[in-house]
Design an enzyme around this catalytic site. Structure first.
Site, PDB file in Angstrom:
ATOM      1  N   GLU A  80       0.830  -1.195   0.000  1.00 55.20           N
ATOM      2  CA  GLU A  80       0.000   0.000   0.000  1.00 55.20           C
ATOM      3  C   GLU A  80       0.870   1.254   0.000  1.00 55.20           C
ATOM      4  O   GLU A  80       1.793   1.389   0.821  1.00 55.20           O
ATOM      5  CB  GLU A  80      -0.905   0.000   1.234  1.00 55.20           C
ATOM      6  CG  GLU A  80      -1.898   1.145   1.237  1.00 55.20           C
ATOM      7  CD  GLU A  80      -2.504   1.390   2.603  1.00 55.20           C
ATOM      8  OE1 GLU A  80      -3.322   2.316   2.722  1.00 55.20           O
ATOM      9  OE2 GLU A  80      -2.146   0.651   3.543  1.00 55.20           O
ATOM     10  N   LEU A 115      -5.811  -1.773   0.119  1.00 49.89           N
ATOM     11  CA  LEU A 115      -5.600  -1.803   1.571  1.00 49.89           C
ATOM     12  C   LEU A 115      -6.093  -3.133   2.118  1.00 49.89           C
ATOM     13  O   LEU A 115      -7.228  -3.279   2.565  1.00 49.89           O
ATOM     14  CB  LEU A 115      -6.332  -0.638   2.231  1.00 49.89           C
ATOM     15  CG  LEU A 115      -6.299  -0.578   3.765  1.00 49.89           C
ATOM     16  CD1 LEU A 115      -4.884  -0.519   4.287  1.00 49.89           C
ATOM     17  CD2 LEU A 115      -7.104   0.615   4.263  1.00 49.89           C
ATOM     18  N   GLU A 155      -3.862  -6.419   3.947  1.00 45.97           N
ATOM     19  CA  GLU A 155      -2.585  -7.100   4.175  1.00 45.97           C
ATOM     20  C   GLU A 155      -2.626  -8.574   3.754  1.00 45.97           C
ATOM     21  O   GLU A 155      -1.627  -9.120   3.280  1.00 45.97           O
ATOM     22  CB  GLU A 155      -2.186  -6.991   5.652  1.00 45.97           C
ATOM     23  CG  GLU A 155      -1.724  -5.599   6.061  1.00 45.97           C
ATOM     24  CD  GLU A 155      -2.850  -4.604   6.254  1.00 45.97           C
ATOM     25  OE1 GLU A 155      -2.592  -3.380   6.230  1.00 45.97           O
ATOM     26  OE2 GLU A 155      -4.009  -5.046   6.424  1.00 45.97           O
ATOM     27  N   GLN A 162       2.822  -2.024   5.870  1.00 43.59           N
ATOM     28  CA  GLN A 162       3.094  -0.634   6.198  1.00 43.59           C
ATOM     29  C   GLN A 162       3.592  -0.429   7.626  1.00 43.59           C
ATOM     30  O   GLN A 162       4.498   0.372   7.873  1.00 43.59           O
ATOM     31  CB  GLN A 162       1.826   0.185   5.950  1.00 43.59           C
ATOM     32  CG  GLN A 162       2.079   1.633   5.649  1.00 43.59           C
ATOM     33  CD  GLN A 162       0.841   2.279   5.040  1.00 43.59           C
ATOM     34  OE1 GLN A 162      -0.122   2.552   5.764  1.00 43.59           O
ATOM     35  NE2 GLN A 162       0.869   2.526   3.749  1.00 43.59           N
ATOM     36  N   PHE A 163       3.000  -1.140   8.570  1.00 43.00           N
ATOM     37  CA  PHE A 163       3.422  -1.071   9.964  1.00 43.00           C
ATOM     38  C   PHE A 163       3.360  -2.466  10.571  1.00 43.00           C
ATOM     39  O   PHE A 163       2.493  -3.265  10.198  1.00 43.00           O
ATOM     40  CB  PHE A 163       2.535  -0.121  10.782  1.00 43.00           C
ATOM     41  CG  PHE A 163       2.655   1.319  10.400  1.00 43.00           C
ATOM     42  CD1 PHE A 163       3.705   2.093  10.870  1.00 43.00           C
ATOM     43  CD2 PHE A 163       1.721   1.904   9.556  1.00 43.00           C
ATOM     44  CE1 PHE A 163       3.819   3.419  10.506  1.00 43.00           C
ATOM     45  CE2 PHE A 163       1.831   3.230   9.192  1.00 43.00           C
ATOM     46  CZ  PHE A 163       2.887   3.997   9.663  1.00 43.00           C
ATOM     47  N   TYR A 181       0.108  -3.920  11.661  1.00 44.27           N
ATOM     48  CA  TYR A 181      -0.833  -4.342  10.632  1.00 44.27           C
ATOM     49  C   TYR A 181      -0.589  -5.787  10.180  1.00 44.27           C
ATOM     50  O   TYR A 181      -1.444  -6.372   9.520  1.00 44.27           O
ATOM     51  CB  TYR A 181      -0.739  -3.427   9.414  1.00 44.27           C
ATOM     52  CG  TYR A 181      -1.087  -1.976   9.668  1.00 44.27           C
ATOM     53  CD1 TYR A 181      -1.550  -1.542  10.909  1.00 44.27           C
ATOM     54  CD2 TYR A 181      -0.955  -1.031   8.662  1.00 44.27           C
ATOM     55  CE1 TYR A 181      -1.862  -0.219  11.138  1.00 44.27           C
ATOM     56  CE2 TYR A 181      -1.267   0.299   8.877  1.00 44.27           C
ATOM     57  CZ  TYR A 181      -1.724   0.710  10.112  1.00 44.27           C
ATOM     58  OH  TYR A 181      -2.021   2.018  10.332  1.00 44.27           O
ATOM     59  N   HIS A 204       1.191   2.290  15.393  1.00 45.12           N
ATOM     60  CA  HIS A 204       2.357   2.584  14.564  1.00 45.12           C
ATOM     61  C   HIS A 204       3.663   2.372  15.303  1.00 45.12           C
ATOM     62  O   HIS A 204       4.741   2.492  14.724  1.00 45.12           O
ATOM     63  CB  HIS A 204       2.286   4.037  14.060  1.00 45.12           C
ATOM     64  CG  HIS A 204       1.045   4.305  13.257  1.00 45.12           C
ATOM     65  ND1 HIS A 204      -0.086   4.852  13.818  1.00 45.12           N
ATOM     66  CD2 HIS A 204       0.749   4.079  11.963  1.00 45.12           C
ATOM     67  CE1 HIS A 204      -1.023   4.959  12.896  1.00 45.12           C
ATOM     68  NE2 HIS A 204      -0.549   4.499  11.767  1.00 45.12           N
TER      69      HIS A 204
END
Length: 729
Positions: free
Chosen positions: A422, A451, A453, A475-476, A479, A524
């Site tokens: 993403e 979006l 995962e 992304q993190f 996630y 995050h």
């Protein structure tokens, strides 16, 4: 009477008495000859008799799987509608599909192969006795358990990769570029997030005109173990899928199933778009051998299902079309049972896995004989990079810049390397790590995903099976939990289930860990690697400097390409922009771009200093903080060395113990939580290796807060200094 015996006796009686259902249409209308009908009937009967034998073997303590395919035998016609070179990701009730496909390939004996699987023989040609799975390398059926449709995202990825193969051929393609990917699943699994995500991702991709030759097959028997599927739920749900064409058939009727399956497969192959075939069927014998169906299902409902036995429907067609008479139909049924009995008696005598090393031998796939790729030439690099990037190669830089340059080099040097995630394309990722790569290499190699995962990892798994080297990005770290089963239950298990015949190498990049100032809280800043650490077979790296990040990613891509490994690179977000170490403007954390060919492989620890008073064993942000503490400890007369693990799994115990040798004390600094962190394994290692003096400093068992308290639960340089002084006192 047990259900298997009841269904068996009803079949014999009804064929003998001519108590058969009406037949609609003719086989010739679907392109079937009489011989074709007989072959499909034989495949259906073989699957049925295997189900009966599975229960016999279990009762004798010699069989280990009783979730059968009875009632779903119509999927034999789907095998007839597809090519053998079309990869098939099968539902666990699809034995008839595999049997019918095996009949199309000389030298294949699906009956014997499945009996070896039922009896957990190490001679089972797909799993080597590790699990009962449908699968065959020769038949292009990659194995999976398919219990919750977790195989659908990777089937979607394989279809994407096959579509991509026409314009970008992989180094060693697994399947032809005109293949159709077939994946089947049950009506109950349709409700799982993996199925929903895969269907959505397929439609989302096709909606934008991207080739995706994928045929979903939903086998709808109306019940999931004991929970009924609402009437019309499956059809209404599947019809409403944007970008996915809908086909349906009566799975009890072999001709209607073949007609619809041929139509759907041809539609997908011609248009290179996804479709779903909704096949209605019944479930006979209950869910599995231990399932007492009468405890949750009315007797008349069970009787109605058994009356709709698909073998009865096929027998009715054989008789109605004059292909066979009742004696022929029953003769095949009896002949197959006798053969199953004889083969089962042999199968139970075949050797089993015995030792832990036997079982674990398939965790790591065999290395591939791949030509070694060198780094890009100066000319190629100059043509790709602008003047500012070329200058940056010769100047100290933070991790984010060096990693961006390193990934560009890897993309240039490795034609089969494909990134997906993403926001990684136009935006260049949340932290700019992939900035400019899509403009340089195109949207086909740097893919902006939706979006989801699960779909990102499924895409990577499928692409890897087709011969690409995927580099997906989550992304993190927080996630990853939305999709962790795609690593645990799919990517890491494929070599295990296939005895090393199939693999899905990749380099998964994840921005993670803590110390981001006032940003996002635990969504995050996630300082837990426990979900990764306990997955057998994967490699986990965690670089802490820019130079290390480049050299470790080079090694990661090589491991994926040559050793076929699943590698996870956890990149500390807080260290991406880090420039200074001890004070503002000192540039102490900047590093230079590594020379071509420099790699840091597992076992190559970073050792900073030669002190003997204390060894600080750490990684990631802990390395940065420990280096700060190291200087302060020196001022207090404590001479420490800092050991950066770099690679967290597999942990190289010999290298770690060699690195701490000669030091009076050992302090383990782990930025992850006390429970489930790397520090637990390191402490155990120290005790086992005769270093009970070791102590650890970890994060608290707590989530990370947003705002000024962002680091309150995490180790600090002050805390490391205090712990070191206390240990050395």
């Amino acid at each position: 009477m047990d259900p298997a015996t009841r269904v068996h006796e009803a079949f014999l009686r009804r064929v003998n008495e001519g108590d058969l259902p009406p037949v609609i249409g003719r086989a010739g209308d679907a392109g079937l000859t009489g011989d074709d009908l007989l072959a499909l009937y034989r495949a259906q009967v073989t699957g049925r008799q295997l189900d009966r034998m599975a229960r016999v073997l279990q009762s004798q303590g010699q069989g280990f799987y009783t979730i059968g395919s009875s009632g779903h035998e119509g999927n034999a016609a789907i095998a007839h509608a597809l090519r053998v070179t079309d990869p098939a990701f099968l539902h666990y009730r699809d034995a008839a599909f595999q049997i019918a496909r095996a009949a199309q390939v000389p030298g294949q004996d699906a009956l014997w192969d499945m009996l070896l699987s039922f009896t957990a023989s190490r001679e089972d040609p797909i799993s080597g006795g590790r699990h009962k799975v449908l699968g065959s390398k020769a038949l292009n059926i990659p194995p999976q358990t398919s219990t919750i449709a977790s195989h659908l995202p990777k089937a979607m990825g394989a279809a994407f990769a096959i579509g991509m193969s026409r314009r970008m051929p992989p180094e060693v393609p697994e399947w032809p570029s005109d293949s159709v990917v077939m994946c089947s699943f049950g009506d109950a699994s349709l409700n799982h997030s993996t199925a929903q995500g895969a269907l959505n991702a397929a439609g989302w991709t096709a909606y934008q005109g991207t080739p995706l030759p994928l045929l979903f097959v939903c086998e709808d028997n109306g019940i999931g173990i004991s929970v009924k599927t609402p009437k019309n739920w499956v059809s209404d749900s599947l019809r409403a899928r944007a970008g996915v064409e809908y086909f349906t058939c009566n799975g009890l009727d072999i001709v209607d199933t073949l007609r619809a399956a041929t139509q759907a497969a041809d539609w997908v192959r011609k248009r290179r778009k996804p479709a779903v075939l909704h096949i209605t069927c019944v479930r006979l014998y209950g869910h599995a051998g231990a399932d007492v169906e009468a405890s949750y299902r009315a007797k008349d409902e069970i009787a109605a299902q058994e009356a709709d036995d698909p073998l009865i429907h096929t027998a009715a067609r054989l008789l109605a079309e004059g292909v066979a008479d009742a004696a022929d139909v029953l003769g095949i049924y009896t002949e197959v049972w006798e053969n199953v009995q004889a083969q089962a008696a042999r199968a139970v005598t075949r050797p089993k896995l015995q030792t832990a090393s036997d079982v674990a031998a398939a965790l790591i796939p065999p290395a591939r004989d791949a030509a070694r790729l060198n780094g890009p030439t100066p000319q190629d690099r100059a043509a790709m990079m602008g003047p500012s990037d070329l200058r940056a190669l010769d100047e100290p830089q933070p991790m984010n810049k060096l990693l961006n340059l390193g990934l560009a080099d890897l993309m240039l040097a490795t034609p089969g390397l494909v990134m997906a995630g993403e926001d990684i394309g136009r935006k260049g990722g949340v932290y700019g790590i992939t900035k400019g790569l899509q403009a340089r290499f195109g949207p086909g190699r740097v893919i902006d995903s939706l979006l989801d995962e699960q779909s990102i990892l499924g895409l990577a798994i499928g692409m890897a099976q087709q011969g690409f080297i995927p580099m997906p990005e989550i992304q993190f770290l927080a996630y990853l939990h939305n999709a962790e089963d795609q690593l645990r239950g799919e990517a890491a298990t494929l070599p295990f289930f296939s005895n090393g015949q199939y693999d899905n190498p990749m380099v998964l990049r994840i921005a993670g860990l803590g110390y981001q100032k006032g940003f996002g809280g635990h969504f995050h800043n996630d300082n837990s690697l426990a979900v990764l650490r306990d997955i057998p077979g994967i490699v986990i790296g965690c670089p802490s400097t820019g130079a290390d990040a480049v050299a470790m990613h080079r090694a990661a891509v090589r491991m994926a390409r040559e050793q076929r490994r699943v590698v996870v690179m956890v990149e500390p977000i807080a260290l991406y922009p880090m420039r200074d170490l001890h004070g503002a403007g000192d540039g102490g954390w900047l590093t230079r771009y590594p020379e071509a060919g420099v790699e840091i492989a597992p076992g190559d620890l970073g050792v900073h200093g030669e002190g003997t008073d204390l060894a600080i064993v750490t990684y990631g942000n802990g390395h940065y903080l420990s280096r700060q503490a190291q200087a302060r400890l020196a001022d207090d007369g404590i001479d420490a060395r800092v050991i950066d693990l770099r690679w967290l799994a597999p942990l190289d115990a010999r290298a770690v113990m060699a690195a701490v040798q000669g030091c009076d004390r050992v302090l383990i600094v782990d930025e992850c939580r006390r429970t489930g962190s790397q520090s637990e394994a390191l402490m155990a290692l120290m005790v086992e290796q005769g270093r009970p003096d070791a102590r650890r400093l970890t994060a608290e068992d707590c989530f990370i807060a947003t705002g000024p308290a962002f680091a309150a639960t995490l180790p600090s340089a002050d805390g490391i200094v205090d712990a070191a002084k206390g240990l050395c006192a």
